[in-house]
Design a protein around this motif. Structure first.
Motif, PDB file in Angstrom:
ATOM      1  N   GLY A 445       0.789  -1.230   0.000  1.00 20.99           N
ATOM      2  CA  GLY A 445       0.000   0.000   0.000  1.00 20.99           C
ATOM      3  C   GLY A 445       0.812   1.266   0.000  1.00 20.99           C
ATOM      4  O   GLY A 445       0.241   2.366   0.020  1.00 20.99           O
ATOM      5  N   THR A 446       2.139   1.146   0.000  1.00 19.17           N
ATOM      6  CA  THR A 446       2.984   2.337  -0.087  1.00 19.17           C
ATOM      7  C   THR A 446       4.172   2.050  -0.998  1.00 19.17           C
ATOM      8  O   THR A 446       4.707   0.934  -1.006  1.00 19.17           O
ATOM      9  N   SER A 447       4.540   3.037  -1.769  1.00 23.29           N
ATOM     10  CA  SER A 447       5.708   2.893  -2.653  1.00 23.29           C
ATOM     11  C   SER A 447       6.968   3.438  -1.997  1.00 23.29           C
ATOM     12  O   SER A 447       8.048   3.401  -2.587  1.00 23.29           O
ATOM     13  N   ALA A 467       2.382   7.533   5.291  1.00 24.24           N
ATOM     14  CA  ALA A 467       1.559   6.405   4.835  1.00 24.24           C
ATOM     15  C   ALA A 467       0.320   6.269   5.706  1.00 24.24           C
ATOM     16  O   ALA A 467       0.380   6.418   6.931  1.00 24.24           O
ATOM     17  N   LYS A 468      -0.805   6.002   5.071  1.00 25.47           N
ATOM     18  CA  LYS A 468      -2.052   5.797   5.807  1.00 25.47           C
ATOM     19  C   LYS A 468      -2.575   4.405   5.490  1.00 25.47           C
ATOM     20  O   LYS A 468      -2.749   4.052   4.325  1.00 25.47           O
ATOM     21  N   TYR A 471      -7.326  -0.426   8.675  1.00 29.91           N
ATOM     22  CA  TYR A 471      -7.601  -1.685   9.387  1.00 29.91           C
ATOM     23  C   TYR A 471      -6.366  -2.470   9.789  1.00 29.91           C
ATOM     24  O   TYR A 471      -6.403  -3.215  10.774  1.00 29.91           O
ATOM     25  N   SER A 472      -5.256  -2.338   9.067  1.00 29.86           N
ATOM     26  CA  SER A 472      -4.045  -3.085   9.412  1.00 29.86           C
ATOM     27  C   SER A 472      -2.881  -2.554   8.592  1.00 29.86           C
ATOM     28  O   SER A 472      -3.068  -1.860   7.592  1.00 29.86           O
ATOM     29  N   THR A 473      -1.675  -2.908   9.022  1.00 29.57           N
ATOM     30  CA  THR A 473      -0.468  -2.698   8.221  1.00 29.57           C
ATOM     31  C   THR A 473       0.067  -4.066   7.846  1.00 29.57           C
ATOM     32  O   THR A 473       0.209  -4.937   8.710  1.00 29.57           O
ATOM     33  N   VAL A 474       0.362  -4.255   6.562  1.00 34.29           N
ATOM     34  CA  VAL A 474       0.799  -5.580   6.097  1.00 34.29           C
ATOM     35  C   VAL A 474       2.206  -5.463   5.528  1.00 34.29           C
ATOM     36  O   VAL A 474       2.457  -4.738   4.557  1.00 34.29           O
ATOM     37  N   ILE A 475       3.112  -6.182   6.163  1.00 32.85           N
ATOM     38  CA  ILE A 475       4.512  -6.230   5.753  1.00 32.85           C
ATOM     39  C   ILE A 475       4.751  -7.519   4.984  1.00 32.85           C
ATOM     40  O   ILE A 475       4.328  -8.594   5.417  1.00 32.85           O
TER      41      ILE A 475
END
Length: 480
Positions: A445-447, A467-468, A471-475
């Protein structure tokens, strides 16, 4: 559903994380038999890739906005109380309930609208209730006139009256695997609840060994309906059989409370049914819920998520609202809660079958479409960490959950926060799976280029300030 009534407290406990109770309720710890049919094994592997499915409970009961079927069952009066306006006596209530057939007219029924919304939200298979315990067939059976296509049903005049056919064809054309829910018990059938005796509970109300011809008639009726479903409705991938009290008496687990209520033999000859279904649909997954053995190809906790990863195929069926059936002004779970539940389930190796109940008009509540649209936004960004993944130790650590690609080269780390509306922290720290050596790392979700450092088996990731994440941050990490 099988787990309603007296098992409500049990499922609440399951949601709170009791793996021991989970094992008792769903026979997970013993009895699972891995299928040996290569087509079934292949189908199960594909099904485990799908992760997110749509369940739909729908029937004439939606007109009253009540729980499906269970108000007909005397043992469950305590939690599904009959409203006085629907009948002053039990017999009057049953007559009025069954008369709902005459007024059922869901003119807004449009399965394409459902399929489009579900597909965008990442759902990849559908399980539809072709017949619930009340015996009303949502398909064109030749075995009974208590069905949606009967002239007695107002909607029968509609060209889409065979809603099972319309749903299966529409979703199949959109790439979904197709599942047919079917209730083994049938409370409308005189060969299950014989009018000679009053019904006392969910079970057959006579002794099949004492009246073998009547039970044999019921077995034939059930076989014929399942033959219709698996031979006349196109490719079907899953046969999802509910009503686990209809089972051989020797399979009862006395440790499970609801199974102790079964007092008579109710062997419906699953070998004959399963052989027929596989002949009609080679490779079909058969789910004889809670009856361990060759015909329970995966297990199905209801309104529950096991605390730990399971080594066998499993699926949690959980409602988007509070009820499996349509209830006016139902309390729908937030999109964040739904995503959190999905993450927990896939990190433990399961699938999430989310139930959405159409209303009497033939459509979902508008809130449902809002939720599906919000989920679709999250899926657009994070789907590579969800689908075709498997569990990997340590599975779950605090606010962090893990999945892996099937080849093990990619590991996904989900960060959630159940305490409030999600806001990504400035840093996320987690433990690497054993022997895993990441070479590259990104946040979906982020470049932005991601700063991270590893110390032993610990990784710390700095989350970009601009970065926004919803619901979650996915690594996502890779070894090359």
């Amino acid at each position: 559903m099988i787990g309603k009534c007296k098992t409500a407290a049990l499922f609440f406990s399951l949601l709170m994380g009791s793996s021991a109770l989970f094992s008792q309720a769903h026979n997970v710890s013993e009895g699972y038999q891995k299928p040996d049919d290569p087509l079934v094994v292949q189908n199960l592997e594909q099904w485990q890739d799908l992760k997110f499915g749509l369940f739909m409970h729908w029937g004439t009961y939606s007109q009253w906005g009540i729980v499906e079927s269970w108000s007909l069952c005397p043992e469950d009066e305590s939690w599904t109380q009959r409203k006085p306006e629907h009948g002053a006596t039990y017999n009057e209530y049953v007559a009025n309930y069954e008369h709902l057939q005459a007024t059922f007219n869901p003119v807004q029924f449009n399965p394409k609208k459902w399929a489009d919304a579900a597909k965008k939200a990442g759902m990849k298979y559908v399980v539809f209730t072709t017949k619930h315990h009340d015996g009303f067939a949502m398909f064109d059976t030749e075995e009974s006139d208590y069905k949606i296509t009967s002239p007695k049903t107002l909607f029968s005049k509609n060209p889409k009256a065979d809603v099972t056919k319309e749903i299966f064809n529409t979703f199949r054309a959109d790439g979904f695997k197709i599942g047919a829910y079917f209730s083994k018990p049938d409370w409308h059938s005189d060969d299950y609840w014989w009018p000679y005796f009053p019904p006392k509970d969910r079970n057959v109300n006579y002794d099949p060994k004492k009246y073998p011809e009547r039970w044999e008639n019921f077995k034939k009726f059930t076989f014929n309906q399942l033959n219709e479903i698996t031979s006349k409705y196109g490719k079907i991938d899953i046969l999802w059989l509910d009503g686990g009290w209809v089972r051989p008496f020797n399979t009862i687990d006395p440790k499970v409370e609801w199974q102790r209520t079964i007092k008579v033999e109710q062997d419906i000859d699953m070998d004959k049914i399963g052989t027929m279904a596989r002949r009609n649909q080679p490779g079909i997954i058969i789910v004889d819920r809670t009856v361990p053995g060759k015909w329970e190809n995966y297990v199905t906790p209801e309104q529950a998520v096991p605390e730990h990863a399971l080594s066998i195929p499993w699926e949690s069926c959980i409602t988007m609202g509070d009820s499996f059936s349509y209830v006016p002004n139902d309390r729908y779970k937030s999109s964040q809660k739904i995503i959190e539940t999905l993450i927990k389930i896939i990190s433990r190796g399961g699938n999430y079958l989310m139930n959405i109940a159409p209303g009497p008009n033939g459509d979902y509540d508008p809130v449902v479409y809002e939720r599906l649209k919000e989920i679709a936004g999250w899926m657009d960004v994070n789907q590579s960490a969800v689908f075709a993944t498997r569990s990997i130790a340590p599975y779950h650590d605090g606010q962090v959950y893990y999945t892996r690609s099937k080849d093990g080269k990619t590991v996904n780390v989900f960060h959630i926060d159940e305490s409030s509306d999600y806001k990504a922290p400035s840093t996320i720290s987690f433990t690497l799976p054993e022997l895993y050596k990441p070479k590259k790392l990104k946040i979906l979700g982020t470049s932005s280029k991601i700063r991270w450092r590893q110390s032993g088996n610990q990784v710390e990731v700095t989350v970009p300030k601009d970065a926004k994440f919803t619901y979650s941050t996915v690594i996502q990490m890779t070894e090359s």
